[in-house]
Design an enzyme around this catalytic site. Structure first.
Site, PDB file in Angstrom:
ATOM      1  N   SER A  35       0.824  -1.192   0.046  1.00 29.92           N
ATOM      2  CA  SER A  35       0.114   0.116   0.063  1.00 29.92           C
ATOM      3  C   SER A  35       0.899   1.384   0.079  1.00 29.92           C
ATOM      4  CB  SER A  35      -0.789   0.112   1.163  1.00 29.92           C
ATOM      5  OG  SER A  35      -0.144   0.302   2.246  1.00 29.92           O
ATOM      6  N   LYS A  89       0.775   4.903   6.803  1.00 27.82           N
ATOM      7  CA  LYS A  89       0.064   5.730   5.577  1.00 27.82           C
ATOM      8  C   LYS A  89       0.782   7.105   5.483  1.00 27.82           C
ATOM      9  CE  LYS A  89      -2.868   2.303   4.452  1.00 27.82           C
ATOM     10  NZ  LYS A  89      -2.843   1.423   3.510  1.00 27.82           N
TER      11      LYS A  89
END
Length: 224
Positions: A35, A89
């Site tokens: 990701s 993230k």
């Protein structure tokens, strides 16, 4: 048991202090998914500064003091507001920002981010196989960093506009078309932030032959 404890009290004290250090000062985080490509690869292990933003009571989300403010572009570890899973993230929007995405392009407070094409890479996505990934440099406000997109896959390329509430942050994965992030679970409260990921400690090719990737050791994760 008492005899064993007395004989090993030094070791027990070390384990307790080490646990406090990991939960309050510094930590490391293995990267299990794609990701955050192209900046983080599966098999990277990153150093996490737990004192970048808050000093917390060990093993809790209770802040004793605010030590710094998260910035747009920071790579952070946090507990998912959906199920508590630890995630990593990039902060895309700060409290008070209005953010939207249109055809993959970010707009912060009505101003579109700037993009520069860097080249192509390859990512294996099941069950589609090897796909061509487009690498871009994204400049959003004062933060500049690399992202990648996968034009061949179905993904959420439009969302918002969303205004980020006070003491909350909007997170996006750098691998924009292969990331479960705030487009899925919403904004993240500050108390769920664990720390700022600073650099790569070690790295190995866990998707291949497990060979060490020495060239990645020490790589900074701070935005340009």
């Amino acid at each position: 048991m008492t005899r064993w404890f007395r004989a090993n009290k030094g070791f027990v004290a070390f384990l307790v202090l080490f646990g406090i250090f990991r939960t309050a000062v510094a930590d490391w985080n293995p990267i299990p998914s794609a990701s955050m490509r192209p900046n983080l690869l599966e098999g990277d292990v990153v150093f996490v500064n737990r004192l970048a933003y808050d000093a917390k009571i060990p093993l809790t989300n209770v802040s004793l003091a605010r030590l710094g403010d998260p910035q747009r572009g920071d790579v952070v570890t946090f507990s998912s507001p959906k199920d508590g899973t630890r995630l990593i993230k990039r902060i895309a929007a700060l409290p008070g920002d209005t953010i939207e995405m249109r055809s993959e392009r970010l707009l912060i407070n009505g101003k579109p981010a700037d993009y520069t094409v860097l080249g192509n890479g390859i990512e294996k996505v099941e069950p589609l196989g090897e796909l061509t990934a487009l690498h871009l440099k994204e400049r959003s406000g004062d933060a500049t960093y690399r992202i990648q997109v996968l034009p061949q896959v179905s993904a959420m390329r439009d969302f918002g506009p969303v205004t980020v509430p006070a003491d909350r942050y909007l997170m996006l994965g750098d691998n924009r078309d292969n990331s479960g992030d705030s487009r899925v679970f919403g904004t993240v409260p500050r108390e769920l932030l664990i720390g700022r990921a600073e650099r790569i400690l070690v790295s190995a090719d866990i998707k291949g032959n497990w060979a060490p990737r020495g060239e990645r050791i020490g790589m900074s994760l701070r935005p340009e």
